[in-house]
Design an enzyme around this catalytic site. Structure first.
Site, PDB file in Angstrom:
ATOM      1  N   SER A  39      10.587  -4.834  -7.106  1.00 32.42           N
ATOM      2  CA  SER A  39      11.864  -5.330  -6.570  1.00 32.42           C
ATOM      3  C   SER A  39      12.844  -5.713  -7.673  1.00 32.42           C
ATOM      4  CB  SER A  39      11.616  -6.556  -5.694  1.00 32.42           C
ATOM      5  OG  SER A  39      10.537  -6.342  -4.838  1.00 32.42           O
TER       6      SER A  39
HETATM    7  N1  SAH Z   1       5.993  -7.314  -4.653  1.00 29.32           N
HETATM    8  C1  SAH Z   1       5.995  -6.048  -5.338  1.00 29.32           C
HETATM    9  C2  SAH Z   1       7.016  -5.076  -4.802  1.00 29.32           C
HETATM   10  C3  SAH Z   1       6.533  -4.514  -3.612  1.00 29.32           C
HETATM   11  S1  SAH Z   1       7.107  -2.959  -3.031  1.00 29.32           S
HETATM   12  C4  SAH Z   1       6.225  -6.201  -6.824  1.00 29.32           C
HETATM   13  O1  SAH Z   1       6.444  -7.334  -7.294  1.00 29.32           O
HETATM   14  O2  SAH Z   1       6.164  -5.199  -7.512  1.00 29.32           O
HETATM   15  C5  SAH Z   1       6.309  -3.136  -1.477  1.00 29.32           C
HETATM   16  C6  SAH Z   1       4.823  -3.008  -1.506  1.00 29.32           C
HETATM   17  O3  SAH Z   1       4.366  -3.336  -0.202  1.00 29.32           O
HETATM   18  C7  SAH Z   1       4.332  -1.594  -1.791  1.00 29.32           C
HETATM   19  O4  SAH Z   1       3.422  -1.607  -2.838  1.00 29.32           O
HETATM   20  C8  SAH Z   1       3.689  -1.171  -0.477  1.00 29.32           C
HETATM   21  O5  SAH Z   1       2.586  -0.312  -0.636  1.00 29.32           O
HETATM   22  C9  SAH Z   1       3.269  -2.505   0.088  1.00 29.32           C
HETATM   23  N2  SAH Z   1       3.035  -2.543   1.540  1.00 29.32           N
HETATM   24  C10 SAH Z   1       3.753  -1.954   2.529  1.00 29.32           C
HETATM   25  N3  SAH Z   1       3.193  -2.236   3.721  1.00 29.32           N
HETATM   26  C11 SAH Z   1       2.105  -3.013   3.492  1.00 29.32           C
HETATM   27  C12 SAH Z   1       1.114  -3.620   4.304  1.00 29.32           C
HETATM   28  N4  SAH Z   1       1.103  -3.476   5.648  1.00 29.32           N
HETATM   29  N5  SAH Z   1       0.145  -4.358   3.715  1.00 29.32           N
HETATM   30  C13 SAH Z   1       0.112  -4.517   2.371  1.00 29.32           C
HETATM   31  N6  SAH Z   1       1.012  -3.960   1.545  1.00 29.32           N
HETATM   32  C14 SAH Z   1       2.005  -3.222   2.079  1.00 29.32           C
END
Ligand code: SAH
Length: 222
Positions: A72
Site C-alpha cells: 500500500s
Molecule cells: N498489507 C499489505 C498490503 C496488502 S495488499 C502490505 O503491507 O504489503 C492486499 C493483500 O490482501 C494481498 O496480499 C492479498 O492476497 C490479500 N488478501 C486478499 N483477500 C484476502 C483474504 N480473504 N484473506 C487474507 N488475505 C487476503
C-alpha cells in the site's frame, strides 16, 4: 526494538534521508501521531519490494509485490495505523499480510500483531522477512482472512488491507467489545472508502476517512 539494516542490501536506500523525506511527506499530509511517524521512519520499506523497484520504495505510491498484489501507499499505511493507534490497541489482527510492511510498522507499536494472507507465496515470503528482521511479536497464518482468527480473538484492533464489499461478520465478532476498532476499505458503487467502526458493548459507530484504492478482499486460499 532496533533493526539491523546491514542484513539487507540496497544501494543508498537504507539511508536515513530517504526515510526522513518519507516522514516529512507524511507530516505534510496530516499524519500527527509521533509514534506512527517514528515507526515509519524505522522500517526500511525497500526490503519489502523487489530490488528492481527498490529505488521507488520511499515514494508515496503503491508498488507490485508479485501475484498481482501491491504494497500500500505509505500514506495509507500511516493513516490506517494512526486511526487504530488512537485506541491504544495491544493485540492487532491484520487481514492481507501482502509484503509484510504494514505488519512491521505495527510490530513496533503494539504488543502482538496477528496477520493472515490467502496467497501462500506472499505468506511464505513475508514470514521470511519477519524472521530476517528478527520480529518476535508477529504471528502469521496462511488462510482466508474472511473468517478471522478465532483462537486468538478478541482483538483490540483489526486492519483489513484489501477492499471488502461487506465487512465480514466474523471479523466484527472477533473485535473487542471494549473500544474495539476495525478499519477497512469498503466498496460502494464502484468506489472504495476507508471506513472505521468502533465497537463498545455491541454499540457500533462508523466513520469514513476518504477514498482509497486497494486490491479486492477475495475468498478462499491460493
Ligand atoms: N498489507 C499489505 C498490503 C496488502 S495488499 C502490505 O503491507 O504489503 C492486499 C493483500 O490482501 C494481498 O496480499 C492479498 O492476497 C490479500 N488478501 C486478499 N483477500 C484476502 C483474504 N480473504 N484473506 C487474507 N488475505 C487476503
Amino acid at each position: 526494538m532496533s533493526i539491523d539494516f546491514k542484513k539487507f542490501s540496497g544501494i543508498g536506500m537504507t539511508s536515513d534521508s530517504s526515510r526522513e523525506k518519507l516522514v516529512s511527506m507524511l507530516k505534510s499530509e496530516g499524519i500527527k501521531n509521533s509514534d506512527v511517524l517514528r515507526s515509519m521512519r524505522s522500517i526500511p520499506r525497500h526490503i519489502f519490494v523487489d530490488e528492481a523497484i527498490a529505488s521507488k520504495a520511499y515514494d508515496n505510491t503503491a508498488l507490485p509485490i508479485g501475484k498481482s498484489q501491491t504494497i500500500s501507499h505509505p500514506l495509507i499505511v500511516a493513516k490506517m495505523t494512526e486511526i487504530i493507534m488512537k485506541y491504544k490497541p495491544k493485540r492487532v489482527l491484520e487481514i492481507g499480510t501482502g509484503s509484510g510492511y504494514q505488519a512491521s510498522v505495527l510490530s513496533l507499536l503494539v504488543d502482538k500483531v496477528y496477520t493472515i494472507e490467502r496467497i501462500e507465496y506472499l505468506h511464505k515470503k513475508s514470514k521470511k522477512i519477519f524472521q530476517k528482521i528478527g520480529f518476535k511479536n508477529i504471528y502469521t497464518k496462511y488462510a482466508d482472512g474472511n473468517i478471522g482468527w478465532t483462537q486468538k480473538s478478541p482483538f483490540d484492533a483489526i486492519i483489513v488491507t484489501a477492499g471488502a464489499i461487506n465487512i465480514p461478520d466474523a471479523l466484527m465478532n472477533q473485535l473487542s467489545n471494549n473500544n474495539g476498532i476495525l478499519v477497512s476499505p469498503v466498496e460502494n458503487s464502484g468506489k472504495q472508502y476507508l471506513k472505521s467502526i468502533t465497537k463498545n458493548n455491541d454499540h457500533y459507530k462508523e466513520e469514513i476517512h476518504g477514498i482509497v484504492k486497494f486490491v479486492p478482499l477475495l475468498s478462499g486460499i491460493s
